[in-house]
Write an enzyme that holds these catalytic residues in place. Structure first.
Site, PDB file in Angstrom:
ATOM      1  N   ASP A  98       0.855  -1.169   0.000  1.00 21.09           N
ATOM      2  CA  ASP A  98       0.000   0.000   0.000  1.00 21.09           C
ATOM      3  C   ASP A  98       0.903   1.235   0.000  1.00 21.09           C
ATOM      4  O   ASP A  98       1.853   1.310   0.784  1.00 21.09           O
ATOM      5  CB  ASP A  98      -0.887  -0.009   1.259  1.00 21.09           C
ATOM      6  CG  ASP A  98      -2.303   0.423   0.967  1.00 21.09           C
ATOM      7  OD1 ASP A  98      -2.467   1.524   0.415  1.00 21.09           O
ATOM      8  OD2 ASP A  98      -3.241  -0.340   1.293  1.00 21.09           O
ATOM      9  N   ASP A 206      -3.063   4.658  -2.438  1.00 18.78           N
ATOM     10  CA  ASP A 206      -4.154   5.222  -1.655  1.00 18.78           C
ATOM     11  C   ASP A 206      -4.577   6.601  -2.168  1.00 18.78           C
ATOM     12  O   ASP A 206      -3.724   7.480  -2.349  1.00 18.78           O
ATOM     13  CB  ASP A 206      -3.669   5.338  -0.200  1.00 18.78           C
ATOM     14  CG  ASP A 206      -4.785   5.595   0.783  1.00 18.78           C
ATOM     15  OD1 ASP A 206      -5.643   4.706   0.931  1.00 18.78           O
ATOM     16  OD2 ASP A 206      -4.800   6.667   1.414  1.00 18.78           O
ATOM     17  N   ASP A 337     -12.571  -0.863   3.683  1.00 22.14           N
ATOM     18  CA  ASP A 337     -13.426   0.310   3.896  1.00 22.14           C
ATOM     19  C   ASP A 337     -14.903   0.016   3.648  1.00 22.14           C
ATOM     20  O   ASP A 337     -15.749   0.900   3.834  1.00 22.14           O
ATOM     21  CB  ASP A 337     -13.030   1.443   2.927  1.00 22.14           C
ATOM     22  CG  ASP A 337     -11.633   1.984   3.160  1.00 22.14           C
ATOM     23  OD1 ASP A 337     -11.138   1.910   4.304  1.00 22.14           O
ATOM     24  OD2 ASP A 337     -11.036   2.481   2.181  1.00 22.14           O
TER      25      ASP A 337
HETATM   26  O1  TEU Z   1      -9.752   5.453   1.538  1.00 21.98           O
HETATM   27  C1  TEU Z   1     -10.186   6.517   0.756  1.00 21.98           C
HETATM   28  C2  TEU Z   1     -11.556   6.910   0.931  1.00 21.98           C
HETATM   29  O2  TEU Z   1     -12.085   7.642   0.119  1.00 21.98           O
HETATM   30  C3  TEU Z   1     -12.255   6.495   2.146  1.00 21.98           C
HETATM   31  O3  TEU Z   1     -12.543   7.675   2.819  1.00 21.98           O
HETATM   32  C4  TEU Z   1     -13.473   5.720   1.807  1.00 21.98           C
HETATM   33  O4  TEU Z   1     -14.133   6.269   0.718  1.00 21.98           O
HETATM   34  C5  TEU Z   1     -14.408   5.725   2.937  1.00 21.98           C
HETATM   35  O5  TEU Z   1     -13.703   5.320   4.057  1.00 21.98           O
HETATM   36  C6  TEU Z   1     -15.543   4.768   2.709  1.00 21.98           C
HETATM   37  O6  TEU Z   1     -16.352   4.765   3.845  1.00 21.98           O
HETATM   38  C7  TEU Z   1      -8.394   5.279   1.693  1.00 21.98           C
HETATM   39  C8  TEU Z   1      -8.139   4.056   2.550  1.00 21.98           C
HETATM   40  O7  TEU Z   1      -8.592   2.931   1.878  1.00 21.98           O
HETATM   41  C9  TEU Z   1      -8.794   4.262   3.879  1.00 21.98           C
HETATM   42  O8  TEU Z   1      -8.708   3.145   4.708  1.00 21.98           O
HETATM   43  C10 TEU Z   1      -8.114   5.443   4.532  1.00 21.98           C
HETATM   44  O9  TEU Z   1      -8.770   5.742   5.734  1.00 21.98           O
HETATM   45  C11 TEU Z   1      -8.121   6.672   3.640  1.00 21.98           C
HETATM   46  O10 TEU Z   1      -7.778   6.393   2.291  1.00 21.98           O
HETATM   47  C12 TEU Z   1      -7.094   7.661   4.129  1.00 21.98           C
HETATM   48  O11 TEU Z   1      -5.806   7.154   3.933  1.00 21.98           O
END
Ligand code: TEU
Length: 566
Positions: A98, A206, A337
Site C-alpha cells: 500500500d 491510496d 473500507d
Molecule cells: O480510503 C479513501 C476513501 O475515500 C475512504 O474515505 C473511503 O471512501 C471511505 O472510508 C468509505 O467509507 C483510503 C483508505 O482505503 C482508507 O482506509 C483510509 O482511511 C483513507 O484512504 C485515508 O488514507
C-alpha cells in the site's frame, strides 16, 4: 499481442492487523501472514496486497505513516518482511504494498520539521495557509476553506506555534503532502524504488487521484447530512494529476518488469479512468472506481437506501464499455473500507452460502482484475454492532460526532447506517476456526471477533467441497484456464431486470453466458437462445443445473460455455 500477467491474476487483500496474530498481542502481524501462505496458495490467488504495515501512530490503522521505509513493531521487522516476501515468492505469490502518499502522519519527520517554523526548508512540503481574511485565527469558521475532512470536522487544523493552518483531507494526524513541490515528489519516488529494489511487486496507491489540488483552494458547498462543505471539486482528478502519475511512472516503474499498479480513486469518472489506464500514457495499470459501492447511497447519508439492481448493472455496464478498447478495470465488492458484500447485496441469513457464491461469480466473470478481500472467500458477514462504543474506526466515530452533535441527528438513525455500512464490518478478525477467538489470536483481539465464527470459518470451509471458499478457488482456476474470462468482450443482457444480472463474454469462437439471481425468488431468464444455452456446457454453478428454460433458483449463479461460429 501478449496479455499482461495481471489481467489473468486474482488479487487477495490482507488487512494485516485483522488477519492472523502470531505473538498473542491481539493484533495481526507478518508472522501471522507467513503462517497462512499455504492457505492463500491453496485458494489459487496470484497476488497479495498488504494494507499498510509501516511505522505509524495508527490513528487511521496505518494509513497515517511516520516512516515510509520500515515496518511497525506491531507487525514485525524488515527482516521478517523479507522472510514473508521470500516465502510468498517461493509459492508463486506476488506482494503489492500500500502506498499512502497523499498524506503522511503528523509524526513523520517531514511534518515535524514542516511545522517547526514558517521558514523551515520543509515548510512547503505540506499545505500551510493563514486564517481566512478578517477572521481571528483558531476561531470557528476562520479555516482557509470551508471544506470538511472525510472523518468529520474541518479539513484544516490550526497550529498555534506558527499561527497557521495545515490541510488534512482525512484526520488531523494525516496532513496532506504538497505534490506541487518537486522535492516531495522526488522523495516519494526514491522511497518507491527502494521497495521495488527490495523485491516487492507493485503498489496499491491510496487516494492517488487526490494528490493534485487546485492551488486557489476555493470554498465548496455543504451537502445534505454533512456539517462542512465538500471540497472535492478542487482535488479529485486535479489539474496536474496525469502529469504527476506519468512522472512517477517514468521515475519509478519504467523498465521494470512484472509489476502491478492500481490507483485507488474515489470519484473517478470513466473518461478520466481511460486516461489513467491507457498503456500508451504510462500512468497506472488499473484504478479502483467507487460508483458501484456508492450505488446504495441516497441523497441523505443517514438514510439507508436499498440497492436497485438496475442501477448496479448500469454502472458496471458503463465501466465495462468505457474501458473495452483502452485501459483496464479492477473488480471488487469488498475491501477494508466497505461492509461485507454478502450482508450488503446478498442474503447473510438463509441463503448466505448461495448468495456469497453468486456475488463472487458475477464479479469475477466481468472483464477486469478481481480483488478478494480477506474473509470474502468464506462469506464472512457484517458484525452485529450495538452502540457507538462497539466501533473503533476513526471514520465512524468522527462522522457520528458531526451528525449527532453538530447536526442534531438521532443517535439511532446514525447507528443504523454505521451498522450496515461502517468500515469496522470489514475489520473484525479473520475467522480461521471455531475456537474462542476464531484462531485469530491467543490474546484479546483489538476488535471483537464475529460470534458467527463457530459456523463461518476457514477450517470448516476448506474441509467442505461445497463451501464459498472452494467456489472462489474455482473462480480463480477458471480465470487461469479460460482466456474468454480474461480477454473476452462483454455484453450486458436484461438491463431492466431487477432480479437477474446477465451478460455474455466472447473471445473468438468461445462464448460464455453468466447469470446471477439477486433474489430469493425463482426467476426465468428471458434471454434469446435460452434453450440452446441450457444445452451448453455448464462450467460453474452454485446449485443444481437450471431447467431447460434457464429458470434460476434463489440466488443461483450459472456460467455456461459454448462454441460459436458466426
Ligand atoms: O480510503 C479513501 C476513501 O475515500 C475512504 O474515505 C473511503 O471512501 C471511505 O472510508 C468509505 O467509507 C483510503 C483508505 O482505503 C482508507 O482506509 C483510509 O482511511 C483513507 O484512504 C485515508 O488514507
Amino acid at each position: 499481442m501478449t496479455v499482461e500477467w495481471w489481467k489473468k491474476a486474482v488479487v487477495y487483500q490482507i488487512y494485516p492487523r485483522s488477519f492472523a496474530d502470531a505473538d498473542g498481542d491481539g493484533m495481526g502481524d507478518l508472522r501471522g501472514i507467513i503462517g497462512h501462505l499455504d492457505y492463500l496458495a491453496g485458494l489459487g490467488v496470484d497476488v497479495l496486497w498488504l494494507s499498510p504495515v509501516y511505522p505509524s501512530p495508527q490513528d487511521d490503522n496505518g494509513y497515517d505513516i511516520s516512516d515510509y521505509q520500515g515496518i511497525d513493531p506491531l507487525f514485525g521487522t524488515l527482516e521478517i518482511f523479507d522472510e514473508l516476501l521470500a516465502a510468498a515468492h517461493e509459492r508463486g505469490l506476488k506482494i503489492v504494498m500500500d502506498l499512502v502518499v497523499n498524506h503522511s502522519s503528523d509524526e513523520h519527520p517531514w511534518f515535524v520539521e514542516s511545522r517547526s517554523s514558517a521558514d523551515n526548508p520543509k515548510r512547503d512540503w505540506y499545505w500551510w495557509r493563514p486564517a481566512r481574511e478578517g477572521m481571528a485565527p483558531g476561531t470557528p469558521g476562520a479555516e482557509p476553506t470551508n471544506w470538511g475532512s472525510a472523518f468529520g470536522g474541518p479539513a484544516w487544523a490550526y497550529d498555534e506555534h506558527t499561527n497557521a493552518y495545515y490541510l488534512h483531507l482525512f484526520s488531523p494526524k494525516q496532513p496532506d503532502l504538497n505534490w506541487e513541490n518537486p522535492a516531495v515528489r522526488e522523495a516519494v519516488y526514491a522511497m518507491m524504488r527502494w521497495w521495488l529494489d527490495r523485491g516487492v511487486d507493485g503498489f496499491r496507491m491510496d487516494v492517488i487521484n487526490m494528490i493534485s489540488k487546485d492551488v486557489a483552494l476555493p470554498d465548496g458547498s455543504v451537502p445534505v447530512g454533512r456539517a462542512y462543505a465538500d471540497g472535492s471539486a478542487s482535488y479529485i482528478d486535479g489539474p496536474r494529476i496525469h502529469e504527476f502519475l506519468h512522472e512517477m511512472y517514468v521515475q519509478v516503474f519504467k523498465g521494470r518488469d512484472a509489476l502491478l499498479t492500481v490507483g485507488e480513486m474515489p470519484g473517478v469518472t470513466v473518461e478520466e479512468a481511460i486516461r489513467y489506464t491507457d498503456p500508451a500514457r504510462e500512468e497506472v495499470d488499473m484504478v479502483f472506481q467507487f460508483d458501484h459501492v456508492w450505488a446504495d447511497r441516497g441523497p441523505d447519508p443517514w438514510h439507508l437506501m436499498r440497492l436497485q439492481l438496475t442501477t448496479l448493472k448500469a454502472i458496471f455496464g458503463r465501466w465495462q464499455a468505457g474501458l473495452a478498447e483502452v485501459g483496464w478495470n479492477s473488480l471488487y465488492w469488498n475491501n477494508h473500507d466497505q461492509p461485507r458484500v454478502v450482508s450488503r447485496f446478498g442474503d447473510d441469513g438463509r441463503y448466505r452460502v448461495e448468495s456469497a457464491k453468486m456475488l463472487g461469480t458475477v464479479l469475477h466473470l466481468h472483464r477486469g482484475t478481481p480483488y478478494v478481500y480477506q474473509g470474502e472467500e468464506l462469506g464472512m458477514t457484517n458484525y452485529p454492532f450495538g452502540t457507538i462504543a462497539d466501533f473503533r474506526d476513526i471514520e465512524a466515530l468522527g462522522q457520528y460526532a458531526d451528525a449527532v452533535s453538530k447536526l442534531g441527528r438521532s443517535p439511532e438513525e446514525v447507528l443504523t447506517v454505521l451498522r450496515a455500512r461502517g468500515r469496522d464490518n470489514a475489520r473484525t478478525p479473520m475467522q480461521w476456526d471455531s475456537s474462542p477467538q476464531a484462531g485469530f489470536t491467543t490474546g484479546t483481539p483489538w476488535l471483537a471477533v464475529n460470534p458467527n465464527h463457530t459456523e463461518i470459518n476457514a477450517a470448516a470451509a476448506v474441509a467442505d467441497p461445497d463451501s464459498v471458499y472452494h467456489h472462489y478457488r474455482k473462480l480463480a482456476e477458471l480465470r487461469h484456464t479460460e482466456p474468454a474470462v480474461v480477454e473476452g468482450d462483454f455484453t450486458m443482457l436484461l438491463p431492466h431486470d431487477e432480479r437477474l444480472y446477465a451478460f455474455t463474454r466472447r473471445l473468438g469462437a468461445t462464448e460464455l453466458l453468466v447469470i446471477g439471481n439477486f433474489s430469493a425468488d425463482t426467476v426465468k431468464a428471458e434471454i434469446d437462445d435460452a434453450a440452446a444455452w441450457s444445452a451448453a456446457e455448464l462450467v460453474l454453478t452454485n446449485a443444481a443445473a437450471p431447467s431447460d428454460d434457464l429458470t434460476m433458483g434463489p440466488w443461483q449463479a450459472v456460467v455456461y460455455r459454448r462454441t460459436v461460429s458466426w
